[in-house]
Each structure stands twice: as C-alpha cells, then as structure tokens.
Design a protein around this motif. Structure first.
Motif, short mmCIF file in Angstrom:
data_model
loop_
_atom_site.label_atom_id
_atom_site.label_comp_id
_atom_site.label_asym_id
_atom_site.label_seq_id
_atom_site.Cartn_x
_atom_site.Cartn_y
_atom_site.Cartn_z
N TYR A 182 -9.08 -1.37 -12.79
CA TYR A 182 -9.69 -0.20 -12.17
C TYR A 182 -9.40 -0.16 -10.66
O TYR A 182 -9.13 -1.18 -10.03
CB TYR A 182 -11.21 -0.21 -12.37
N SER A 183 -9.50 1.05 -10.12
CA SER A 183 -9.49 1.22 -8.66
C SER A 183 -10.95 1.20 -8.20
O SER A 183 -11.74 2.06 -8.61
CB SER A 183 -8.83 2.55 -8.28
N VAL A 184 -11.29 0.23 -7.38
CA VAL A 184 -12.67 0.00 -6.97
C VAL A 184 -12.80 0.21 -5.47
O VAL A 184 -11.92 -0.20 -4.70
CB VAL A 184 -13.13 -1.43 -7.33
N ALA A 185 -13.87 0.87 -5.06
CA ALA A 185 -14.14 1.07 -3.63
C ALA A 185 -15.45 0.37 -3.28
O ALA A 185 -16.47 0.59 -3.94
CB ALA A 185 -14.23 2.55 -3.29
N ASP A 225 -11.38 9.04 -4.72
CA ASP A 225 -10.91 8.98 -6.11
C ASP A 225 -10.76 7.55 -6.61
O ASP A 225 -9.73 7.14 -7.13
CB ASP A 225 -9.59 9.76 -6.28
N ALA A 226 -11.84 6.77 -6.41
CA ALA A 226 -11.94 5.43 -6.99
C ALA A 226 -12.70 5.55 -8.31
O ALA A 226 -13.56 6.43 -8.47
CB ALA A 226 -12.67 4.49 -6.03
N GLU A 227 -12.39 4.65 -9.24
CA GLU A 227 -13.03 4.72 -10.56
C GLU A 227 -14.37 4.01 -10.59
O GLU A 227 -15.24 4.35 -11.38
CB GLU A 227 -12.09 4.11 -11.60
N PRO A 265 0.84 -1.21 0.00
CA PRO A 265 0.00 0.00 0.00
C PRO A 265 0.87 1.26 0.00
O PRO A 265 1.38 1.66 1.04
CB PRO A 265 -0.80 -0.12 1.30
N GLU A 266 1.04 1.87 -1.15
CA GLU A 266 1.94 3.02 -1.28
C GLU A 266 1.23 4.29 -1.73
O GLU A 266 1.84 5.35 -1.71
CB GLU A 266 3.05 2.69 -2.27
N GLU A 267 -0.03 4.19 -2.11
CA GLU A 267 -0.73 5.34 -2.67
C GLU A 267 -1.99 5.62 -1.86
O GLU A 267 -2.74 4.70 -1.53
CB GLU A 267 -1.08 5.06 -4.14
N MET A 268 -2.22 6.90 -1.55
CA MET A 268 -3.39 7.26 -0.74
C MET A 268 -4.66 7.25 -1.59
O MET A 268 -4.66 7.67 -2.75
CB MET A 268 -3.21 8.65 -0.13
N LEU A 269 -5.75 6.76 -1.00
CA LEU A 269 -7.07 6.93 -1.59
C LEU A 269 -7.60 8.27 -1.08
O LEU A 269 -8.00 8.38 0.08
CB LEU A 269 -8.00 5.79 -1.18
#
Length: 593
Positions: free
Chosen positions: A321-324, A249-251, A204-208
């Motif tokens: 995709y980045s999914v939440a 900022d999830a897609e 985990p290196e990037e902030m949501l």
C-alpha cells in the motif's frame, strides 16, 4: 519472572537495581500497579526506566518486573479504524472500562482477541515461502484488504494452510522452517525502534497528489517522500495536515497526534469518523489509524508514539500500500526527549536538547521511502512522512527545525503574516522549497501537460518580482511603477488570491485536481502574456487594469471538476477580449492623432 528493586524515582524516570541481564529498550512493569516502562540506560546492574504512565505514589523498594522483550506493536487485522495511545493501547476500549480518564496500570491487548476474521489463503500446501510472502488475506474494512504475510525470519515449505474464520491468535498455516514446524497466526509482534525490512528502495518518481494547489504546483511531494511544516502558533500546521490526511492519494493514513493540545486532538477524533472518503464514498476512518497522545498525557509515551505510528505504517507498506504518516508535532516529541535526557543527567546540547537529537530525527524520517517489499513477488509499497514542527515564536533557527531540514526534502514554511491576512494555506511561496521538483516535473510532463514545468517557473518569477516591487510601492506608491511592473503586481495578486488561496471548508475549493490546477494557472499566465504584448506595443496599463473576465477567473476555483472545459472557453474569451480592446484603443488613438 525476574525482578529488580526501585532505588530512585524522578518523574517518569525510575532507576532500579538488580537488573543484570536486561537489555536496552526492554519493556518492564513497575511497582504494584505494574506500570509499563522501557529501559533506556544500563549501568552495571542498574537500569534507568522511562515509565509511560504517571509515577505518583511509586517509591524506592518496590519491585520492577522484567519481560525481556522490547517495546513492540501488535500487527494484525483490526488496526484500521482504531484509536490508540502512544504505546498502542486501544483508547476506545479503555474508555469502556475506566471512563473518560485512563486508569493507571490498565492492561488491555492492543487488538481484539475474540473477533473472528475470514481468512482466504492464496498460498497452497507444498509451496516454498520466505519472509514477506503473502499467505492469504482478510477483508479488514471495505477499503483495506489485509494481507497476511510470512513473519520475518521464517521460511520453508507450507505443510498446512486453512481457510475459514479465525481469531488473530489462532494458527492459519504451518510452515516447516528447517527442522521445526512453525504455527503461523495472523498476529505478529514487531519492535517499534527497528525498521521493518524490504528488498530495495526505489527512486522518487511519482507525485503524491494532495489537491492543495500551492503544494502540487509549486512545492510537490513525492510518493514515499518526506516533508516538514514548520510555523508559529496559529499559522495552520494542523489544518494543512488534516487536508493532506483527507485528500492525499494515499491508500492508508496514519495520523499521530504527538503532544498536541487536547482540543485539537478532540477535533481530529470527532471529525475523522464523520468524513467521507472522496474516492470511495465510505467513511475516511475505513482506511485510517489514529494515535492520540495529547500534551497532558505522560511525557514518556509521547516519545514512543512516533515509533508506534511509523511501525504500523511500515506494516501496511509491506502489504503493497501507499501509506501517509502525519506527525503533529515532532517538536513535542523532541521536548519529551529533552525532558527524559535531563532526568538522565546527560550532557545537554543546543537549547537543552540531547546531543543525539539530529540522529533521532534522521532515524525517524529515513524510515520513509518507496520500496520493493520483502517476499518473492514484486510488491511495491510507499511510506510518505509529513511532520509538523512547532518552534517557539516561529523561529526557524530552532534546533528541531534545523535537524529536520537536514533530513527532509520538502519544506513548507508557514507564515503567521499570511495567516493573519486570512490567506490559507499560509505557506510562503518565497521561503518554501521542494527537492523533488525536478523529478516531479518529469511526472507532470507525462501525466498532465508538457508545458506545466515552464508554466510553474513563469508564475514563480511573477511572484518573486512582486516581492521586489512591494518595497517600492510602500515607499512611493503603485503609481510610480512602470506599466509593465503594474501588470506584474496585478498578475501576482490574481495568482495569490485566486490560485494559492484555498478554502478548506468549501466543497469544491477544498480539493483541486492537478489537471484543473494546470488549466487555471495556464489561463492566468495566458492573460499575463497577452497583456504584456499589448503594453510592449505601446498600450497603457490603465486601459486594461479592469477587465470583465477578472471576476470569472476569481470564481474558477469553485468550479466543479466535471466542468473543467469552461476554463478553456474562458481562456479563449479572455484572449479575444484583450485583442479586441487593444484594437479599439489603438483605433481611438489613431483617430485622436
């Protein structure tokens, strides 16, 4: 079709015999109305079945029809913008057929079999492909490019691939897999209880980024991370999740209403189609999937709803995709497990929950992560899971809360005391934590400002110091404090009221970029440091208790993002005013002497 015979009915639990050859978690159809159920226990030739619909009128002697396949979801274009129940039945289409109430036994495909989609291939005839490789894509909505992937367990040479308009069941490609030729359609089935495969997990290196100041600044969540929001009734769990669904900022967003009250789910179903995606200008539903399983729906479907939601989320993660995922609330899911466990007469654990509660909770949250997707190309996807927990009376020793805290890395503790004070989000800055903080600090140093981590620590020390001083103030009053402590109390009040407090219904305050968060907090702490130096030099706090720029700081959170340069200008003016006033006070003291 092989059949069994019902011998016992206990609410949503049905026991049938003559079920030899069945497997755990196989789907069956129960009774004359063919109600959907799932095998959850096998003993000899008897099977215990949890039925996802009301079993009223079902009795011993009726038939149970086997399907010999597990509970699965349909994965294909058409998922986005849909509203499903806990077993992926399309609620909007069910309403057209049966009105406001779901007719028992109604059997509708999850996805439209008639609609045609324009398939554009990216693979070519003769290509060697493996599971997870992208064959082509479909414009599912204006915001989502739906990638059609090679199904799991299939690999080989592309013999044929077609471009044009197809339904989800029509073949778009033919792949020679070993000695057989496989027709590949856009529709795939996947068992909900089995995690979808990926190549490897990434750290985990990037902030949501969520736009919520207390979260992004003090208790950040990583992309692909896990978080829980426990809190008592009325403390704002659902509102926080709504904010995350709108602004993170999830897609892709998958919102699971698991056992929530009908009026809350109604608000979601009515509100989301009206919301505009801030990044694209299109409706937010163009990248959202809603799963509605309210508290008056059958309890067994509630237990399945979280698996349905996270399987759909994994599918879009596999596309890159980045999914939440917003699960509201996992306590209702655990209560469904407790009820089914009780009807199975299993040995109860703490507070009646099944002994396997912790492992089930862990299995769910461990499906989150940032991964390199299956396939030959280096596609990266992320699945972030945020679960609300609703312990009775806000008791954080509740077994569901404790089982969740052992797994998740971020804890946003909601307090009813803050909610009653109209402080939203009512996240406690003293009881919450984020185990991603150190990794996110590195990200903030690179993307925002190298001073951000130190600024956060300094501000948190002020808030912690205020908590220590509050007891003294309650006993003997604020006048008994030293000037330095009174400055701490004032600064902490500014941080709480003008930074941590956030109005979800204000056009500007509902979302704050991380850069703007840094500038506002830097201004507050610059004023604190300047005043601390004045007090150390012999100044009196009473002379600086009320400054002309205090109201300007309070209004900064309503400042449009495009006017952020005003914050730097206000910081310069505040420093100048403090220094000029300090000189004037010092000069007056000298004349008085």
């Amino acid at each position: 079709m092989n059949k069994g015979v019902i011998v016992k009915v206990s609410g949503p639990l049905v026991v049938a015999e003559k079920m030899s050859g069945s497997k755990m978690y196989d789907v069956v159809k129960v009774g004359g109305q063919r109600l959907v159920g799932e095998i959850i226990e096998l003993k000899g030739d008897q099977a215990s079945i949890q039925v996802y619909e009301d079993t009223a009128g079902i009795g011993p002697g009726e038939a149970v029809y086997r399907t010999d396949r597990p509970l699965s979801v349909e994965l294909a274009p058409g998922i986005i913008e849909s509203i499903f129940d806990g077993t992926q039945r399309p609620l909007d289409r069910i309403r057209e057929l049966s009105g406001d109430y779901i007719a028992r036994g109604i059997d509708i495909p999850s996805l439209d079999r008639e609609r045609k989609w324009l398939f554009v291939p990216v693979a070519a005839k003769g290509d060697r492909v493996t599971a997870g490789d992208v064959l082509g894509h479909v414009d599912e909505t204006e915001l989502v490019l739906h990638r059609i992937m090679v199904p799991a367990g299939v690999s080989g040479e592309v013999l044929e691939i077609r471009e044009g308009e197809f339904t989800i069941t029509e073949p778009v490609a033919v792949i020679r897999d070993g000695d057989s030729d496989r027709d590949i359609a856009m529709l795939q089935l996947w068992p909900v209880r089995i995690p979808r495969p990926y190549r490897r997990k990434l750290p985990p290196e990037e902030m949501l980024k969520t736009g919520q100041r207390i979260i992004d600044t003090f208790f950040p969540l990583s992309r692909g991370g896990t978080a829980c929001i426990p809190g008592p009734f009325g403390s704002g769990k659902t509102v926080v999740q709504h904010q995350l669904a709108k602004w993170a900022d999830a897609e892709i967003v998958v919102y699971i209403g698991c056992g929530e009250r009908g009026n809350e789910m109604t608000d979601v179903l009515q509100e989301f189609p009206e919301l505009t995606d801030p990044r694209s200008g299109y409706p937010l539903m163009k990248r959202t999937v809603l799963i509605a399983n309210t508290s008056n729906m059958p309890v067994a479907a509630r237990e399945a709803s979280v698996y349905t939601g996270i399987t759909i989320a994994e599918y879009y993660r596999d596309m890159g995709y980045s999914v939440a995922v917003m699960a509201d609330s996992t306590s209702r899911w655990a209560e469904a497990m407790r009820e089914i466990s009780g009807r199975l007469e299993e040995m109860p654990g703490e507070e009646g929950y099944p002994a396997y509660l912790s492992s089930k909770v862990a299995e769910f949250y461990e499906r989150a992560g940032r991964v390199v997707c299956a396939g030959k190309d280096e596609r990266e996807g992320a699945l972030t899971v945020v679960g609300a927990v609703s312990p009775a009376g806000g008791d954080l020793s509740d077994p569901v809360v404790q089982a969740t805290l052992r797994v998740v890395k971020v804890f946003w503790s909601l307090e009813d005391r803050l909610a009653y004070q109209r402080h939203f989000p009512a996240i406690s800055w003293l009881r919450s934590y984020s185990l991603y903080d150190e990794a996110m600090n590195i990200s903030l140093e690179d993307t925002v400002d190298p001073a951000f981590p130190a600024l956060k620590r300094e501000a948190m020390k002020v808030l912690e110091k205020e908590a220590e001083l509050e007891e003294i103030v309650r006993l003997i009053g604020v006048e008994s404090l030293s000037d330095a402590d009174r400055l701490v109390m004032k600064t902490a009040r500014i941080i709480r009221q003008d930074f941590l407090h956030q109005n979800a219904f204000h056009d500007q305050d509902t979302f704050t970029s991380v850069k703007k968060q840094f500038l506002i907090l830097e201004l507050i702490m610059t004023v604190y440091r300047e005043l601390s130096q004045v007090l150390e030099g012999g100044g009196e706090f009473a002379s600086f208790e009320f400054m002309s720029f205090d109201e300007d700081i309070a209004r900064l959170k309503y400042l449009p993002e495009e006017n952020m340069e005003n914050i730097s200008a206000l910081r310069s003016r505040a420093v100048q005013e403090i220094r000029e006033k300090a000189e004037a006070v010092e000069g007056g003291n000298e004349k008085g002497i």
